[in-house]
Design a protein around this motif. Structure first.
Motif, PDB file in Angstrom:
ATOM      1  N   VAL A  52       0.837  -1.202   0.000  1.00  0.00           N
ATOM      2  CA  VAL A  52       0.000   0.000   0.000  1.00  0.00           C
ATOM      3  C   VAL A  52       0.875   1.257   0.000  1.00  0.00           C
ATOM      4  CG1 VAL A  52      -1.654   1.342   1.349  1.00  0.00           C
ATOM      5  CG2 VAL A  52      -1.975  -1.119   1.083  1.00  0.00           C
ATOM      6  N   VAL A  53       1.925   1.257   0.829  1.00  0.00           N
ATOM      7  CA  VAL A  53       2.848   2.403   0.870  1.00  0.00           C
ATOM      8  C   VAL A  53       3.504   2.615  -0.488  1.00  0.00           C
ATOM      9  CG1 VAL A  53       4.997   3.258   1.879  1.00  0.00           C
ATOM     10  CG2 VAL A  53       3.278   2.192   3.345  1.00  0.00           C
ATOM     11  N   LEU A  54       3.903   1.523  -1.130  1.00  0.00           N
ATOM     12  CA  LEU A  54       4.548   1.607  -2.441  1.00  0.00           C
ATOM     13  C   LEU A  54       3.602   2.201  -3.483  1.00  0.00           C
ATOM     14  CD1 LEU A  54       7.263   0.872  -3.763  1.00  0.00           C
ATOM     15  CD2 LEU A  54       6.254  -1.309  -4.420  1.00  0.00           C
ATOM     16  N   LEU A  55       2.332   1.807  -3.445  1.00  0.00           N
ATOM     17  CA  LEU A  55       1.356   2.346  -4.390  1.00  0.00           C
ATOM     18  C   LEU A  55       1.113   3.835  -4.155  1.00  0.00           C
ATOM     19  CD1 LEU A  55      -1.237  -0.585  -4.389  1.00  0.00           C
ATOM     20  CD2 LEU A  55       0.334   0.034  -6.236  1.00  0.00           C
ATOM     21  N   VAL A  56       1.054   4.237  -2.882  1.00  0.00           N
ATOM     22  CA  VAL A  56       0.854   5.657  -2.558  1.00  0.00           C
ATOM     23  C   VAL A  56       2.033   6.495  -3.039  1.00  0.00           C
ATOM     24  CG1 VAL A  56       0.654   7.313  -0.663  1.00  0.00           C
ATOM     25  CG2 VAL A  56      -0.668   5.187  -0.599  1.00  0.00           C
ATOM     26  N   VAL A  57       3.255   6.002  -2.787  1.00  0.00           N
ATOM     27  CA  VAL A  57       4.453   6.741  -3.226  1.00  0.00           C
ATOM     28  C   VAL A  57       4.492   6.852  -4.740  1.00  0.00           C
ATOM     29  CG1 VAL A  57       6.973   6.681  -3.279  1.00  0.00           C
ATOM     30  CG2 VAL A  57       5.766   6.121  -1.173  1.00  0.00           C
ATOM     31  N   THR A  58       4.086   5.771  -5.424  1.00  0.00           N
ATOM     32  CA  THR A  58       4.056   5.801  -6.888  1.00  0.00           C
ATOM     33  C   THR A  58       3.102   6.877  -7.401  1.00  0.00           C
ATOM     34  OG1 THR A  58       4.552   3.430  -6.972  1.00  0.00           O
ATOM     35  CG2 THR A  58       3.619   4.416  -8.952  1.00  0.00           C
ATOM     36  N   LYS A  59       1.917   6.959  -6.764  1.00  0.00           N
ATOM     37  CA  LYS A  59       0.948   7.975  -7.165  1.00  0.00           C
ATOM     38  C   LYS A  59       1.455   9.377  -6.889  1.00  0.00           C
ATOM     39  CE  LYS A  59      -3.155   8.801  -8.830  1.00  0.00           C
ATOM     40  NZ  LYS A  59      -3.514   8.398 -10.218  1.00  0.00           N
ATOM     41  N   LEU A  60       2.071   9.569  -5.719  1.00  0.00           N
ATOM     42  CA  LEU A  60       2.592  10.892  -5.367  1.00  0.00           C
ATOM     43  C   LEU A  60       3.718  11.325  -6.299  1.00  0.00           C
ATOM     44  CD1 LEU A  60       2.647  10.664  -1.447  1.00  0.00           C
ATOM     45  CD2 LEU A  60       1.042  11.963  -2.876  1.00  0.00           C
ATOM     46  N   SER A  61       4.554  10.367  -6.705  1.00  0.00           N
ATOM     47  CA  SER A  61       5.653  10.704  -7.607  1.00  0.00           C
ATOM     48  C   SER A  61       5.131  11.202  -8.949  1.00  0.00           C
ATOM     49  CB  SER A  61       6.556   9.483  -7.806  1.00  0.00           C
ATOM     50  OG  SER A  61       5.868   8.446  -8.487  1.00  0.00           O
ATOM     51  N   GLY A  62       3.965  10.700  -9.375  1.00  0.00           N
ATOM     52  CA  GLY A  62       3.365  11.201 -10.606  1.00  0.00           C
ATOM     53  C   GLY A  62       2.802  12.595 -10.429  1.00  0.00           C
ATOM     54  N   TRP A  63       2.168  12.846  -9.282  1.00  0.00           N
ATOM     55  CA  TRP A  63       1.600  14.173  -9.037  1.00  0.00           C
ATOM     56  C   TRP A  63       2.676  15.263  -8.976  1.00  0.00           C
ATOM     57  CZ3 TRP A  63      -2.297  12.654  -4.586  1.00  0.00           C
ATOM     58  CH2 TRP A  63      -3.387  11.988  -5.166  1.00  0.00           C
ATOM     59  N   PHE A  64       3.807  14.916  -8.324  1.00  0.00           N
ATOM     60  CA  PHE A  64       4.882  15.899  -8.150  1.00  0.00           C
ATOM     61  C   PHE A  64       5.915  15.843  -9.270  1.00  0.00           C
ATOM     62  CE2 PHE A  64       3.293  15.337  -3.794  1.00  0.00           C
ATOM     63  CZ  PHE A  64       3.058  16.665  -3.443  1.00  0.00           C
ATOM     64  N   ARG A  65       5.625  15.069 -10.328  1.00  0.00           N
ATOM     65  CA  ARG A  65       6.470  14.997 -11.523  1.00  0.00           C
ATOM     66  C   ARG A  65       7.895  14.552 -11.201  1.00  0.00           C
ATOM     67  NH1 ARG A  65       4.497  20.449 -14.836  1.00  0.00           N
ATOM     68  NH2 ARG A  65       2.253  19.884 -14.851  1.00  0.00           N
ATOM     69  N   LEU A  66       7.997  13.583 -10.336  1.00  0.00           N
ATOM     70  CA  LEU A  66       9.305  12.983 -10.037  1.00  0.00           C
ATOM     71  C   LEU A  66       9.485  11.808 -10.999  1.00  0.00           C
ATOM     72  CD1 LEU A  66       8.991  13.006  -6.134  1.00  0.00           C
ATOM     73  CD2 LEU A  66      10.077  14.731  -7.604  1.00  0.00           C
ATOM     74  N   TYR A  67       9.889  12.129 -12.220  1.00  0.00           N
ATOM     75  CA  TYR A  67       9.823  11.171 -13.306  1.00  0.00           C
ATOM     76  C   TYR A  67      10.770   9.978 -13.106  1.00  0.00           C
ATOM     77  CZ  TYR A  67       7.302  14.972 -15.517  1.00  0.00           C
ATOM     78  OH  TYR A  67       6.401  15.969 -15.781  1.00  0.00           O
ATOM     79  N   THR A  68      11.948  10.219 -12.609  1.00  0.00           N
ATOM     80  CA  THR A  68      12.886   9.118 -12.412  1.00  0.00           C
ATOM     81  C   THR A  68      12.376   8.141 -11.362  1.00  0.00           C
ATOM     82  OG1 THR A  68      14.735  10.589 -12.948  1.00  0.00           O
ATOM     83  CG2 THR A  68      15.269   8.505 -11.855  1.00  0.00           C
ATOM     84  N   LEU A  73       9.675   3.032  -9.858  1.00  0.00           N
ATOM     85  CA  LEU A  73       8.591   2.365  -9.144  1.00  0.00           C
ATOM     86  C   LEU A  73       7.684   1.585 -10.092  1.00  0.00           C
ATOM     87  CD1 LEU A  73       7.629   5.142  -6.557  1.00  0.00           C
ATOM     88  CD2 LEU A  73       8.827   3.000  -6.115  1.00  0.00           C
ATOM     89  N   ASP A  74       7.461   2.119 -11.288  1.00  0.00           N
ATOM     90  CA  ASP A  74       6.652   1.387 -12.272  1.00  0.00           C
ATOM     91  C   ASP A  74       7.295   0.057 -12.630  1.00  0.00           C
ATOM     92  OD1 ASP A  74       4.657   3.261 -12.387  1.00  0.00           O
ATOM     93  OD2 ASP A  74       5.477   4.333 -14.120  1.00  0.00           O
TER      94      ASP A  74
END
Length: 289
Positions: A52-68, A73-74
């Motif tokens: 669950v934590v991994l999925l949340v971080v993945t979503k947040l990285s997309g919102w904040f445009r942390l592309y790397t 994570l993908d």
């Protein structure tokens, strides 16, 4: 303007809301609840939290445009799908076994074997009462819909009718078959001196000994009903679906066994399993073997 659009979107959603949406939500809620029950108080619970934590971080990285970070994570999630099947294999197996045991698929135990259950219930209760008074340890597994052939093969075949005298004689100390579990199917003792898997639950009381941990272990892996008689205190306990009930008297045990062998339509229905059978867990003052 944004607020107006937000309010309008809520109105549109509510106007399109139908009764089938309620059914859809209820089904998803039931599935999530059952998944939670499968992983609760197991090692998979911590893995599920990490996922669950991994999925949340993945979503947040997309919102904040942390592309790397998002790219990495993908890739981890893509490869992790196969790993999840391996990691959650016990829970997945238990889920399919639960579906297979539901009354939508199979007949109830009562419908198949109603004629031979009452004598077995009374014989088991009388045997456990006698063993309890004598403080003789016992471990009795009652097989239900999930087969226990792999457990039976670890012991000595008996293939005898359930009786108070036979059960007591099996568990008499220093006899060849006393150390291990007895497997009962319907009205027959299939085997004695069987080895059971020990539970992986590390949250159990330190006072619970090997016999109780083995009872919990097999109840986590199948739908069996397990009776434990403490060698130290003579207390009678039962285990079912990874839950332990302790300090039972003979009448309570008789009611439990009757419910196992003769489920009422309400008890055997799929939705009644959501309620569970909750019993107070007490602390045993002495260690148990």
């Amino acid at each position: 303007m944004n607020t107006t659009k937000f309010i309008q979107s809520i109105k549109d959603t509510l106007s399109n809301f139908r009764f089938n949406n309620v059914i859809d939500i209820l089904i998803i809620a039931i599935i999530i609840y059952q998944l939670y029950k499968l992983v609760r108080q197991t090692r998979a619970e911590q893995l599920a939290k990490g996922l669950v934590v991994l999925l949340v971080v993945t979503k947040l990285s997309g919102w904040f445009r942390l592309y790397t970070l998002r790219w990495m994570l993908d890739r981890v999630l893509s490869a992790g799908l196969i790993a999840l099947v391996v990691i959650f294999q016990p829970e997945i197996r238990r889920a399919f076994e639960f579906i297979g045991r539901s009354q939508f698929v199979t007949r109830s135990f009562r419908e198949s074997h109603g004629k031979e259950i009452h004598p077995a219930v009374e014989e088991i209760v009388q045997a456990c009462g006698s063993l309890s008074r004598q403080k003789i340890g016992a471990l009795i597994v009652i097989e239900r819909k999930t087969g226990l052939n792999e457990i039976v093969e670890t012991g000595t075949p008996i293939d005898g009718k359930v009786s108070m005298g036979l059960l007591i004689n099996i568990f008499i100390p220093n006899t060849p078959l006393h150390d291990g579990a007895v497997i009962i199917k319907r009205g027959e003792i299939r085997a004695a001196a069987c080895f059971l898997p020990i539970t992986d639950n590390n949250r159990l009381s330190k006072d619970l000994g090997t016999r109780h941990r083995a009872a919990l272990g097999i109840s986590e892996k199948s739908d069996c009903f397990v009776i434990v008689v403490s060698e130290e205190t003579g207390a009678i306990s039962t285990c079912e679906s990874g839950e332990i009930s302790r300090y039972l008297d003979e009448e309570t045990l008789r009611k439990k066994l009757t419910a196992i062998y003769n489920p009422t339509p309400e008890e055997s229905s799929f939705f009644s399993k959501l309620k569970g059978d909750i019993y107070a867990k007490k602390q045993d003052p002495e260690s148990d073997s």
